[in-house]
Design an enzyme around this catalytic site. Structure first.
Site, PDB file in Angstrom:
ATOM      1  N   GLN A 232       1.657  -6.328  -2.805  1.00 57.42           N
ATOM      2  CA  GLN A 232       1.892  -6.332  -1.321  1.00 57.42           C
ATOM      3  C   GLN A 232       3.548  -5.526  -1.139  1.00 57.42           C
ATOM      4  OE1 GLN A 232       0.696  -9.649  -2.788  1.00 57.42           O
ATOM      5  NE2 GLN A 232      -1.190  -8.704  -2.327  1.00 57.42           N
TER       6      GLN A 232
ATOM      7  N   GLY B  32      -5.379  -4.036  -4.335  1.00 58.30           N
ATOM      8  CA  GLY B  32      -6.039  -3.173  -5.126  1.00 58.30           C
ATOM      9  C   GLY B  32      -5.497  -2.105  -5.789  1.00 58.30           C
TER      10      GLY B  32
ATOM     11  N   ASP C 275       3.397  14.697   1.046  1.00 61.49           N
ATOM     12  CA  ASP C 275       2.656  15.740   1.273  1.00 61.49           C
ATOM     13  C   ASP C 275       1.819  15.456   2.642  1.00 61.49           C
ATOM     14  OD1 ASP C 275       1.711  13.619  -0.617  1.00 61.49           O
ATOM     15  OD2 ASP C 275      -0.310  14.602  -0.125  1.00 61.49           O
TER      16      ASP C 275
ATOM     17  N   THR D 169       1.979 -12.577   3.343  1.00 63.00           N
ATOM     18  CA  THR D 169       1.163 -13.290   2.235  1.00 63.00           C
ATOM     19  C   THR D 169       2.053 -14.616   1.972  1.00 63.00           C
ATOM     20  OG1 THR D 169      -0.085 -12.936   0.115  1.00 63.00           O
ATOM     21  CG2 THR D 169       2.160 -12.025   0.350  1.00 63.00           C
TER      22      THR D 169
ATOM     23  N   ASP E  25       0.967  -1.239   0.058  1.00 58.30           N
ATOM     24  CA  ASP E  25      -0.038  -0.115  -0.020  1.00 58.30           C
ATOM     25  C   ASP E  25       0.785   1.436  -0.063  1.00 58.30           C
ATOM     26  OD1 ASP E  25      -2.343  -1.847   0.155  1.00 58.30           O
ATOM     27  OD2 ASP E  25      -1.832  -1.798   2.544  1.00 58.30           O
TER      28      ASP E  25
ATOM     29  N   LYS F 134       0.316   4.354  -8.761  1.00 57.62           N
ATOM     30  CA  LYS F 134       0.732   5.538  -9.288  1.00 57.62           C
ATOM     31  C   LYS F 134       1.870   5.633 -10.139  1.00 57.62           C
ATOM     32  CE  LYS F 134       1.950  10.168  -8.200  1.00 57.62           C
ATOM     33  NZ  LYS F 134       1.895  11.283  -7.588  1.00 57.62           N
TER      34      LYS F 134
ATOM     35  N   ARG G  91      -5.797   1.117   7.793  1.00 55.63           N
ATOM     36  CA  ARG G  91      -4.523   0.699   7.980  1.00 55.63           C
ATOM     37  C   ARG G  91      -3.692   1.127   9.095  1.00 55.63           C
ATOM     38  NH1 ARG G  91      -3.944   2.445   1.683  1.00 55.63           N
ATOM     39  NH2 ARG G  91      -4.593   0.698   0.887  1.00 55.63           N
TER      40      ARG G  91
ATOM     41  N   THR H  28      -6.833 -11.367   3.685  1.00 60.77           N
ATOM     42  CA  THR H  28      -7.929 -10.626   2.847  1.00 60.77           C
ATOM     43  C   THR H  28      -9.059 -11.449   2.545  1.00 60.77           C
ATOM     44  OG1 THR H  28      -6.633 -11.000   0.923  1.00 60.77           O
ATOM     45  CG2 THR H  28      -6.053  -9.082   2.030  1.00 60.77           C
TER      46      THR H  28
HETATM   47  P1  IMP Z   1      -3.508 -12.838   2.307  1.00 62.12           P
HETATM   48  O1  IMP Z   1      -2.454 -12.156   1.244  1.00 62.12           O
HETATM   49  O2  IMP Z   1      -4.946 -12.403   1.821  1.00 62.12           O
HETATM   50  O3  IMP Z   1      -3.192 -14.322   2.676  1.00 62.12           O
HETATM   51  O4  IMP Z   1      -3.001 -12.026   3.611  1.00 62.12           O
HETATM   52  C1  IMP Z   1      -1.802 -12.087   4.267  1.00 62.12           C
HETATM   53  C2  IMP Z   1      -1.234 -10.854   4.987  1.00 62.12           C
HETATM   54  O5  IMP Z   1      -0.900  -9.735   3.866  1.00 62.12           O
HETATM   55  C3  IMP Z   1      -2.434 -10.184   5.797  1.00 62.12           C
HETATM   56  O6  IMP Z   1      -1.787  -9.253   6.736  1.00 62.12           O
HETATM   57  C4  IMP Z   1      -2.913  -9.105   4.682  1.00 62.12           C
HETATM   58  O7  IMP Z   1      -3.711  -7.907   5.201  1.00 62.12           O
HETATM   59  C5  IMP Z   1      -1.595  -8.700   4.061  1.00 62.12           C
HETATM   60  N1  IMP Z   1      -1.960  -8.122   2.611  1.00 62.12           N
HETATM   61  C6  IMP Z   1      -2.396  -8.953   1.498  1.00 62.12           C
HETATM   62  N2  IMP Z   1      -2.472  -8.012   0.479  1.00 62.12           N
HETATM   63  C7  IMP Z   1      -1.987  -6.819   0.816  1.00 62.12           C
HETATM   64  C8  IMP Z   1      -2.002  -5.670   0.367  1.00 62.12           C
HETATM   65  O8  IMP Z   1      -2.071  -5.507  -1.039  1.00 62.12           O
HETATM   66  N3  IMP Z   1      -1.638  -4.676   1.027  1.00 62.12           N
HETATM   67  C9  IMP Z   1      -1.308  -4.621   2.208  1.00 62.12           C
HETATM   68  N4  IMP Z   1      -1.279  -5.715   3.093  1.00 62.12           N
HETATM   69  C10 IMP Z   1      -1.756  -6.911   2.264  1.00 62.12           C
END
Ligand code: IMP
Length: 500
Positions: free
Chosen positions: A260, A55, A398, A275, A28, A33, A371, A146
């Site tokens: 990620q 996302g 910013d 993840t 994130d 961007k 977050r 997620t």
């Molecule tokens: P999973 O990927 O859904 O199995 O989640 C495992 C961990 O990775 C969790 O703590 C999620 O919040 C984190 N995570 C998964 N995808 C993202 C992302 O796009 N941004 C930030 N954290 C993520």
């Protein structure tokens, strides 16, 4: 796009570059961007790894669209830019189908989309098991996933029981694999609370009960029918994507879109709160079917502060462990506040962290979760760039505007007991993170405090436009983390970016 920015892009990335845009924190950081910027000069945009757990928000004709599965380069499809979903991805066909429909409704095309036939296939039972595992785990063991089935997909893959995208094109293979894999799982499901399974399967992500069977728990035939339908929909874009991308190395500029972040990587991240895929540059190359040496530019995206979603330690979390939840529980009187910018200097760190999060719009694009917010952690950054390389893009500078004093973490004091086997002694100062979660839990951050700035920096188009203290902040990061800042972003718009 500003001409100077476009010229800088052309100067920095030569034609035929392979550019990795990855995150050096817990995700994130605004990769989307930076990637969008680079797509102005790239011919191929690839999502090589990850899943629909991340996302990417795009604004098309004034309409906000969030994609989780389809690469953000799809926005440039009409200009002939190729978008690729690589073999390292856990491909959820329902998410992809819904996103493509949404894009088509907005007038976008997807003629140049290519999906690797080797990409792992996310099945309804992966999502079911992900959600069941989280629901049944003890509170301290919940990962905070997620809920997109990511862990179970990759478990199946390494367990050699996974399905891949091309299996959607062959009814015999699909049936054979599912009837091999599912009986044991169905037997296990039948030992659990049927109401819980029913509830999970009646979620919109699982087509509201389409795959629920009252006695078997899972309706295997319904899964087969649906996935063969998906196969028909996607059949013209399923291909040997790795071969295609490899054949363009050195000829067309290729941008790899990470998902990620390094600290969530299954091998390099804060295990076990990670993840299940590889999120480092090596992981991006692998997911694309490239050699790591094919990558000519590594742009590690780093937010000017830190965030984390889900469980697991973030040593610099403002207000302490999971302050987001503490804020939600204990500060009800602030729930009606519309202007959080007034609280970014609040003496109570729980409120200050919550305020910075609101100012920064720190809500998960996939789950909508708030977050967790932390100060910039150079101990973590030194670790991440040791893996991914020293070139970084700083985003969301910013958001720090107006904060009077900005702490930056420059070291950790290890407060756990002596552990000579792994070279850790009580009281030791660490300047590079050891990412294992149990070790992080024993680390207390050491801060240096920098003076902030009040000037609006959102219109800056060069380093010299920044106030002195913002420049000092960036210089401090470069010198103390031994990194090279390539790009600086001072707002959500593509134009609010400049080369350092
Ligand atoms: P999973 O990927 O859904 O199995 O989640 C495992 C961990 O990775 C969790 O703590 C999620 O919040 C984190 N995570 C998964 N995808 C993202 C992302 O796009 N941004 C930030 N954290 C993520």
């Amino acid at each position: 796009m500003r001409q100077d920015l476009y010229d800088d892009l052309l100067n920095y990335f030569f034609s035929g570059s392979v550019i990795s845009v990855h995150c050096n924190q817990w995700g994130d950081t605004g990769k989307g961007k930076i990637l969008d910027l680079i797509m102005a000069i790239a011919k191929i945009g690839e999502r090589p790894m990850g899943a629909d757990n991340c996302g990417h928000t795009m604004v098309i004709n004034g309409k906000k669209i969030v994609t989780h599965m389809i690469p953000s380069s799809i926005m440039h499809d009409a200009q002939g830019i190729v978008s690729v979903i690589g073999r390292g991805v856990a491909f959820n066909p329902l998410t992809a189908y819904r996103e493509l429909k949404m894009l088509m409704d907005s007038g976008e095309t997807w003629e140049n989309l290519k999906i690797s036939f080797r990409a792992k296939l996310t099945m309804p039972y992966h999502i079911l098991f992900d959600r069941l595992n989280e629901a049944r785990a003890n509170p301290d063991k919940k990962i905070g996933t997620t809920g997109r089935g990511v862990g179970p997909v990759f478990q199946d893959h390494v367990g050699r029981m996974g399905l891949c995208v091309r299996d959607m094109l062959d009814a015999d293979v699909m049936c054979q694999k599912l009837y091999h894999v599912l009986p044991d799982r169905i037997a296990f499901l039948q030992t659990l609370d049927p109401q819980l399974i029913r509830e999970i399967l009646h979620h919109d992500d699982l087509e509201n009960g389409l795959f629920f069977h009252p006695t078997e728990m899972l309706d295997v035939d319904a899964i087969i029918v649906r996935y063969l339908e998906h196969g028909k929909f996607f059949k013209n874009v399923i291909t040997d994507a790795e071969k295609y991308v490899r054949s363009h190395v050195g000829k067309s500029t290729i941008a790899l879109e990470g998902a990620q972040g390094a600290l969530l990587d299954i091998d390099d991240g804060s295990y076990p709160f990670v993840t299940s895929s590889r999120c480092t540059v090596a992981g991006l190359a692998h997911g694309a079917g490239l050699r790591e040496g094919d990558i000519t530019h590594r742009i590690g995206v780093v937010k000017a502060y830190q965030t984390r979603v889900g469980a697991g330690c973030m040593p610099t979390e403002i207000g302490g462990r999971n302050a987001v939840e503490v804020f939600a529980r204990d500060y009800k009187q602030h729930s009606a506040i519309s202007d959080f910018s007034l609280l970014i200097n609040d003496p109570d760190p729980v409120i200050q962290g919550a305020a910075i999060g609101r100012v920064g719009g720190e809500f998960g694009a996939t789950t909508g979760r708030l977050r967790r917010i932390g100060w910039l952690d150079l101990v973590a950054l030194r670790y991440a760039v040791g893996i991914n390389g020293p070139e970084i893009a700083i985003t969301k500078l910013d958001v720090l505007t107006g904060i009077k004093k900005i702490p930056v973490c420059v070291g950790y004091e290890y407060c756990g007991s002596d552990n000579p086997a792994i070279g850790l002694m009580h009281g030791q100062i660490l300047d590079v993170m050891m990412p294992e979660n149990d070790i992080l839990e024993q680390c207390t951050p050491i801060y240096e405090i920098l003076d902030g700035w009040d000037e609006d920096i959102s219109g800056a188009i060069s380093y010299h436009d920044l106030p002195e203290n913002a420049q000092r902040y960036l210089d401090f990061i470069e010198v103390r983390a031994d990194v090279s800042i390539i790009l600086i972003s001072v707002g959500p718009d593509r134009e609010q970016t400049f080369f350092a």
